[in-house]
Design a protein around this motif. Structure first.
Motif, mmCIF file in Angstrom:
data_model
loop_
_atom_site.group_PDB
_atom_site.id
_atom_site.type_symbol
_atom_site.label_atom_id
_atom_site.label_comp_id
_atom_site.label_asym_id
_atom_site.label_seq_id
_atom_site.Cartn_x
_atom_site.Cartn_y
_atom_site.Cartn_z
ATOM 1 N N LEU A 196 0.826 -1.192 0.000
ATOM 2 C CA LEU A 196 0.000 0.000 0.000
ATOM 3 C C LEU A 196 0.868 1.253 0.000
ATOM 4 O O LEU A 196 1.982 1.273 0.516
ATOM 5 C CB LEU A 196 -0.875 0.018 1.252
ATOM 6 C CG LEU A 196 -1.921 -1.086 1.388
ATOM 7 C CD1 LEU A 196 -2.644 -0.903 2.705
ATOM 8 C CD2 LEU A 196 -2.876 -1.084 0.242
ATOM 9 N N GLU A 248 -2.689 5.126 1.617
ATOM 10 C CA GLU A 248 -3.570 3.967 1.774
ATOM 11 C C GLU A 248 -3.372 3.328 3.132
ATOM 12 O O GLU A 248 -4.324 2.850 3.761
ATOM 13 C CB GLU A 248 -3.299 2.960 0.654
ATOM 14 C CG GLU A 248 -3.787 3.408 -0.711
ATOM 15 C CD GLU A 248 -3.333 2.467 -1.809
ATOM 16 O OE1 GLU A 248 -4.121 2.243 -2.735
ATOM 17 O OE2 GLU A 248 -2.195 1.970 -1.744
ATOM 18 N N GLU A 249 -2.123 3.279 3.619
ATOM 19 C CA GLU A 249 -1.862 2.707 4.932
ATOM 20 C C GLU A 249 -2.586 3.498 6.010
ATOM 21 O O GLU A 249 -3.196 2.928 6.910
ATOM 22 C CB GLU A 249 -0.359 2.693 5.212
ATOM 23 C CG GLU A 249 0.402 1.661 4.387
ATOM 24 C CD GLU A 249 1.901 1.758 4.618
ATOM 25 O OE1 GLU A 249 2.308 2.591 5.450
ATOM 26 O OE2 GLU A 249 2.645 1.021 3.964
ATOM 27 N N SER A 308 -6.367 2.798 5.812
ATOM 28 C CA SER A 308 -6.866 1.430 5.896
ATOM 29 C C SER A 308 -6.925 0.900 7.311
ATOM 30 O O SER A 308 -7.522 -0.134 7.574
ATOM 31 C CB SER A 308 -5.955 0.502 5.075
ATOM 32 O OG SER A 308 -4.659 0.457 5.662
ATOM 33 N N SER A 342 -5.542 -12.827 -0.058
ATOM 34 C CA SER A 342 -6.449 -11.708 0.202
ATOM 35 C C SER A 342 -7.669 -11.752 -0.716
ATOM 36 O O SER A 342 -7.606 -12.254 -1.839
ATOM 37 C CB SER A 342 -5.706 -10.393 -0.008
ATOM 38 O OG SER A 342 -6.581 -9.298 -0.085
ATOM 39 N N GLN A 401 -8.634 -9.336 -2.233
ATOM 40 C CA GLN A 401 -8.293 -8.449 -3.342
ATOM 41 C C GLN A 401 -7.756 -9.213 -4.549
ATOM 42 O O GLN A 401 -7.632 -8.638 -5.637
ATOM 43 C CB GLN A 401 -7.251 -7.417 -2.876
ATOM 44 C CG GLN A 401 -7.742 -6.506 -1.777
ATOM 45 C CD GLN A 401 -9.003 -5.752 -2.176
ATOM 46 O OE1 GLN A 401 -9.060 -5.180 -3.257
ATOM 47 N NE2 GLN A 401 -10.015 -5.766 -1.308
ATOM 48 N N GLN A 457 -5.802 -8.133 4.246
ATOM 49 C CA GLN A 457 -5.282 -6.844 3.795
ATOM 50 C C GLN A 457 -5.201 -6.851 2.277
ATOM 51 O O GLN A 457 -5.793 -7.698 1.624
ATOM 52 C CB GLN A 457 -3.908 -6.566 4.423
ATOM 53 C CG GLN A 457 -2.850 -7.606 4.105
ATOM 54 C CD GLN A 457 -1.480 -7.167 4.603
ATOM 55 O OE1 GLN A 457 -1.066 -6.037 4.375
ATOM 56 N NE2 GLN A 457 -0.787 -8.060 5.309
ATOM 57 N N SER A 458 -4.487 -5.885 1.708
ATOM 58 C CA SER A 458 -4.358 -5.803 0.258
ATOM 59 C C SER A 458 -3.569 -6.997 -0.261
ATOM 60 O O SER A 458 -2.866 -7.685 0.486
ATOM 61 C CB SER A 458 -3.664 -4.501 -0.144
ATOM 62 O OG SER A 458 -2.356 -4.465 0.387
ATOM 63 N N TYR A 459 -3.671 -7.232 -1.554
ATOM 64 C CA TYR A 459 -3.004 -8.365 -2.176
ATOM 65 C C TYR A 459 -1.489 -8.272 -1.995
ATOM 66 O O TYR A 459 -0.890 -7.225 -2.230
ATOM 67 C CB TYR A 459 -3.358 -8.407 -3.660
ATOM 68 C CG TYR A 459 -2.635 -9.502 -4.414
ATOM 69 C CD1 TYR A 459 -2.981 -10.825 -4.219
ATOM 70 C CD2 TYR A 459 -1.600 -9.198 -5.290
ATOM 71 C CE1 TYR A 459 -2.317 -11.833 -4.891
ATOM 72 C CE2 TYR A 459 -0.928 -10.197 -5.964
ATOM 73 C CZ TYR A 459 -1.289 -11.516 -5.758
ATOM 74 O OH TYR A 459 -0.628 -12.506 -6.416
ATOM 75 N N GLN A 460 -0.877 -9.364 -1.561
ATOM 76 C CA GLN A 460 0.563 -9.409 -1.334
ATOM 77 C C GLN A 460 1.207 -10.470 -2.233
ATOM 78 O O GLN A 460 0.676 -11.567 -2.379
ATOM 79 C CB GLN A 460 0.862 -9.740 0.134
ATOM 80 C CG GLN A 460 0.253 -8.768 1.132
ATOM 81 C CD GLN A 460 0.906 -7.406 1.065
ATOM 82 O OE1 GLN A 460 2.103 -7.274 0.846
ATOM 83 N NE2 GLN A 460 0.105 -6.363 1.271
#
Length: 299
Positions: free
Chosen positions: A2, A6-7, A10, A90, A92, A128-131
């Protein structure tokens, strides 16, 4: 990863390491209740297995992969396994048939806690977001070696724990395909960590590993002595058709699916025909499809 904005928006917290940063979901803590950091065999290298994937839903084959790796390690290597983690992807990722992370993490937790005495579920990636896979492995390595201090030998000596990716044979196929994985990620995953690949009938592993020859020493091919082609895709199809999935999945997972009436909707048209439209040069989509934790492609 992110952006800073965004961090902040979020609610994720950020952990700083030397030269790297990890965002974590609120109230996250790394699971360690079954992680045995006291080595029994000081002459062996301590390792922890990590399987990244959709797990939608988790099947017996996902669990069997860890046990097959244990047998392989015991008979063919100088490693000592100290723990194993499932890391659900995720929301996402937006893969067809992907149930919400809440349900998938819960089903994986039921499966590991009620059928195993050493496996755990790490929800860090899921909420969380896609990692990227490389980042997930970095996160586990950081938690075990930096936060927890690594392993200890019987004499009290501190030992670095190596993290190893556990995946199905389709992972190697995508890794050997030009343009699917970035060279940096390949070198990071295969060079620094290595992987155990569960073979399946009909897979051409020789051709795939030949294209990855520079990392061959870190690629361990684990044979399936009893062939099992159960996949999450097939399980979802059974459920949509009203067929029984008992003894394909752990019973606590079956009960959870029935209780919450999961996977009963009609299949989206794009799930009926597997496509690779989301596989771009250097992208992580195909690798996630391949590393979904099953030797079959459709997890």
């Amino acid at each position: 990863m992110l952006s800073n904005a965004e961090e902040r928006g979020s609610g994720l917290r950020t952990s700083a390491t030397a030269g790297s940063r990890f965002t974590s979901p609120p109230n996250y803590s790394f699971p360690r209740h079954r992680l045995n950091l006291l080595q029994r065999h000081p002459d062996k290298q301590p390792i922890v297995l990590v399987a990244c994937g959709s797990f939608s839903p988790v099947t017996y084959l996902h669990l069997r992969m860890f046990e097959m790796a244990v047998d392989y390690v015991r008979q063919n290597t100088d490693f000592e396994i100290l723990g194993g983690y499932m890391s659900p992807v995720s929301d996402q990722y937006k893969k067809p048939g992907l149930l919400s992370a809440h349900h998938r993490v819960h089903m994986c937790t039921l499966a590991t806690e009620q059928t195993s005495n050493w496996l755990m579920v790490d929800p860090w990636e899921a909420f969380q977001s896609y990692q990227r896979t490389a980042v997930v492995l970095d996160h586990v390595e950081y938690e075990i070696n930096t936060v927890l201090g690594g392993a200890r030998s019987p004499s009290g000596e501190q030992r670095h724990v190596r993290i190893v990716l556990l995946a199905g044979s389709d992972l190697i196929s995508t890794m050997s395909e030009p343009g699917v994985w970035s060279e940096n990620d390949l070198d990071h995953i295969l060079g620094k960590y290595g992987t155990f690949i569960i073979e399946r009938a009909g897979s051409d592993m020789d051709q795939a590993t030949e294209a990855l020859a520079r990392w061959r020493h870190n690629i361990h091919l684990v044979p399936q002595l009893i062939q099992n082609d159960v996949s999450s895709t097939k399980v979802r199809l059974f459920l949509r058709r009203g067929l029984s999935v008992r003894y394909l999945l752990p019973m606590p997972v079956v009960d959870y699916i029935e209780e919450h009436n999961l996977y009963t909707e009609d299949a989206p048209s794009h799930e009926k025909k597997d496509t690779q439209k989301d596989k771009g040069p250097g992208g992580d989509a195909a690798r996630r499809r391949a590393s979904a934790g099953t030797p079959s492609a459709g997890a």
